[in-house]
Design a protein around this motif. Sequence first.
Motif, PDB file in Angstrom:
ATOM      1  N   GLN A  83      37.852  38.625  39.036  1.00  0.00           N
ATOM      2  CA  GLN A  83      39.210  39.237  39.275  1.00  0.00           C
ATOM      3  C   GLN A  83      38.907  40.711  39.279  1.00  0.00           C
ATOM      4  OE1 GLN A  83      42.881  37.647  37.413  1.00  0.00           O
ATOM      5  NE2 GLN A  83      41.899  35.532  37.682  1.00  0.00           N
ATOM      6  N   LEU A  86      39.784  43.477  42.282  1.00  0.00           N
ATOM      7  CA  LEU A  86      40.768  44.381  42.271  1.00  0.00           C
ATOM      8  C   LEU A  86      40.316  45.898  42.468  1.00  0.00           C
ATOM      9  CD1 LEU A  86      43.729  44.968  41.613  1.00  0.00           C
ATOM     10  CD2 LEU A  86      43.281  45.140  38.942  1.00  0.00           C
ATOM     11  N   GLU A 143      49.804  46.074  39.363  1.00  0.00           N
ATOM     12  CA  GLU A 143      48.307  45.367  39.397  1.00  0.00           C
ATOM     13  C   GLU A 143      48.209  45.138  37.982  1.00  0.00           C
ATOM     14  OE1 GLU A 143      45.781  47.395  42.936  1.00  0.00           O
ATOM     15  OE2 GLU A 143      45.619  48.200  40.836  1.00  0.00           O
ATOM     16  N   SER A 165      49.928  41.984  37.325  1.00  0.00           N
ATOM     17  CA  SER A 165      49.699  40.716  38.223  1.00  0.00           C
ATOM     18  C   SER A 165      48.389  39.903  37.892  1.00  0.00           C
ATOM     19  CB  SER A 165      49.683  41.291  39.501  1.00  0.00           C
ATOM     20  OG  SER A 165      50.885  41.718  39.937  1.00  0.00           O
ATOM     21  N   PHE A 166      47.298  40.535  37.201  1.00  0.00           N
ATOM     22  CA  PHE A 166      46.168  39.758  36.953  1.00  0.00           C
ATOM     23  C   PHE A 166      45.762  39.643  35.472  1.00  0.00           C
ATOM     24  CE2 PHE A 166      45.614  41.928  41.149  1.00  0.00           C
ATOM     25  CZ  PHE A 166      44.857  41.188  41.628  1.00  0.00           C
TER      26      PHE A 166
END
Length: 907
Positions: free
Chosen positions: A34, A38, A66, A69-70
């Motif tokens: 991830q 990103l 961001e 969201s991760f």
Amino acid sequence: MLSTESKDLLKLVTFLRKYLIKYIHSYLKNYLEQPHRLNQVNLNAVNLNLLNIQDFSLLHHYFLKEVKSFEAISAIQVGTESGEYFGIVLLEDNTPTVEVKTSEMPNDKYVYAIDEKGDRTEQVIGMAKNYDPRLRDWYKKAKLYQQPVWSDIYQYASNTSYQLGMMAVHSIFNSEGKILGVFGCDVALTHISRFLNKISVEAPELIFIIEPSELLVATSDMSPLFLVEEEKIIRLKATESNNPLLKAATLYLKKYFGDLDLITNSHHLEFSLDNQMVFLELIPLKDNYGLNWLIILVASEFNFIKNVDEQVRGSLLNSYRVLEEANQELEKRVEEKYKELISSREALETSEERWQLALKGTNDGIWDWNLQTNAIFFSERWKTMLGYHDWEMNNNIQAWVRSIHPEDKIKVKKAIETHLKHKKDSYMCEYRVLCKDNSYIWVLDRGKILWDKDKKPLRMIGCRTDITLQKRAKEKLIKYAFYDNLTQLHNRAFFIKYLETLELNKTKNFAVLFIDLDRFKIINDSLGHLVGDQLLIQVGKRLLTILRPQDVLARIGGDEFAILLKGISQISKAISIVKKLLAAIGEPFEIEDKQLMIGASVGIALSTNQVSLMLLEQADIAMYHAKGKTNPKYVVYNNEMHISLLNKLNLEMELRKSIQDSEILLYYQPIISLATGRIVSLEVLVRWQHPTRGLLLPDEFLNLAEECGLIFPLNEWVLNTACKQMLTWLNQGIINDNLSISINLLEEQIGIGNSKIKLEQIIQNIGLPAKNVSWEITETIIKQNTEQMIARLSHLRNLGFKVYIDDFGTGYSSLERLQNFPVDVLKIDKVFVKKIIEDKKARQFLQAVINLAHSLDLKVLVEGIETSQQGKIVEKMGCEYAQGYYFSRPLSNQEIISVLKLNYDEI
């Protein structure tokens, strides 16, 4: 002794243990991917001008969204080459904060709180003195590798405790390949330990992760990974852990493997600890970004069993026992069938002997598959084809299936089913099979089913042929046909074939790029073809590093490449990739201890509804437009370019026809002696009497003649026609033998290098004396083939020809070359005359050039004299000859005759 139930459970738990560690491996692989994804997203946003790393206000809301969201990300940041820094960092309780260092605060980094709306407050909650991102290890590593990579594990301090983390980093480049900064995404190792802890509650006693250096990364028991001494973290090795099981497991691995760096595969091990058997599962975790960890699962088998729910345990045991009973029944049936076969053995002995003789006599492998019992027979040749002795391989259908290449299994199954369903009279399939040495060979299987009276399949008998050599020969032919022998890339034939396939399948959303290397010819001619070949190979490899796996790259000409970009619906995406390609090509190439620099021009054509094959031609057209640009060196095709090309092609055809039909005319411009005011020479100029556009000047068609290869025959025509006309005038008494004509020459016409043309032979055949001909050459010609050029021009002068250097001052000539060149007249370009009346510096410069020429024993001819005052100034400067509209414009054949009534001086 273990009970039957315990043995069964041991088998079951072994399976569960292997499944569990594979699950952990898969989860962490995705989890740790991830941050790099990103970074790539943010890099794409920069390339598309959606994100500006200097705009901290924009970065604030972009990064904040961001990081929420991760789940894998604990911080997102960017450092720049100017030393600025911006980041959104989560505290241990997931509270976001802002970290900033700008040019206004040149030394320190400040940490601010964020309010409920997501905006930065003025509340400073932390500060790092003398902070410069460029000096941080993560920034240095990104610059060094210039590709996505992990930083080393490092310490960072929260408000309440010390933490360990690591950062996914990616360099940011501009279109010229210059680094602008580095993106980074943090991962906290405590998140990984919590994940392991959650798993271990209901499964094994311990799960931990270490580096091959034995340093701890994460543990399921949340035991310490480090010590803190004087506000600095000292990471612990696994052998220094306070968990005795963790420490014992690591010591065992060190003893078993010696060097943990050597571990590349999964292992299932066991060792004794305190008189109890301990089972250990080990799997390496590596990725494309430099990660190298070992995941280790340790469990006492019976403690693991205890954690299995009683009801679940009973259900699993019952299922296991049912399978055992079914297996015993199957074995019983096989035994009965075997006895039946034994009873008929004597009757079959004669047939068997004949069968074996047939098998040994063929080079094919024979197989016989009983479709009723699923039993199968493989001949000895069938097995030796795979590298096995007859006794090393059992006759069972699983052995066949296991040997088939994974990519070919569906194909084989489909071919058999097609025959079974009567859709084909026989079975035939080409596929790859695995040999004993783990290599693959190609085989051709052919077979036929025997049916009973009810059309039910009884058995299938067939043979297998090794076709590896034929396949390799075919692959070589394909490679020769569709691959470039030098770069090993696809070639033009493959690229066109691929476009035809896209057209046939009505594929949309792709782009074609046509790339032509700039300055390649100079390198190839000056340093040799071996260097040129190596340069082309390196260019191909460098382009491949930028392209995606689905894209297609081909070398389609000498220094020309074509690229097909898939999944491109917007031109901006294609341009983004083109910028990266140009930046990559613009970097230096190291060849034979030389640093070579080249550039490229790129044409882009986007698929819409047009024929796919047209895209390559359109990209080619766009590339030629890009050739004429300085920056950026790419052009997107549009319909106007096609119209322009058609006009150009039409003009080219007309020019070819005009040379044949004598539509080309010669004009003559007098060259005047400033001492006498008389004509001493005539410069030969060319005009095109176009049937519809009228009289065209050289600027309107000579460049076209060069591009389409007509310049040489055109110059040949001019040379022959002008010399014959000069001879006619001499014979008619229109001029005396002191007048000369001045003709511009191409390098090929001088007669050096590979050229076989000899000017003196042409003039001699015409019958014109050499003293009546002067040759004009450019400074560009002087630069090339210097020694040969000097020898050739010296020979021409010895024969009586005169040599001018034309347009002096607009090209490049070193004084050393100029003083060694056998020339008679320096012809100064008109650009140096324009301002001599009003500009003192212009006069001084022109005087200096004239003085220079005289010091080299050269006479001077000045072009572009348009006024009486200009003529007087250059005459006063000592210039011998002049030319320009003040004296006469270029005149046609009939016009020049009327003015040729002067007495001529010899130039």
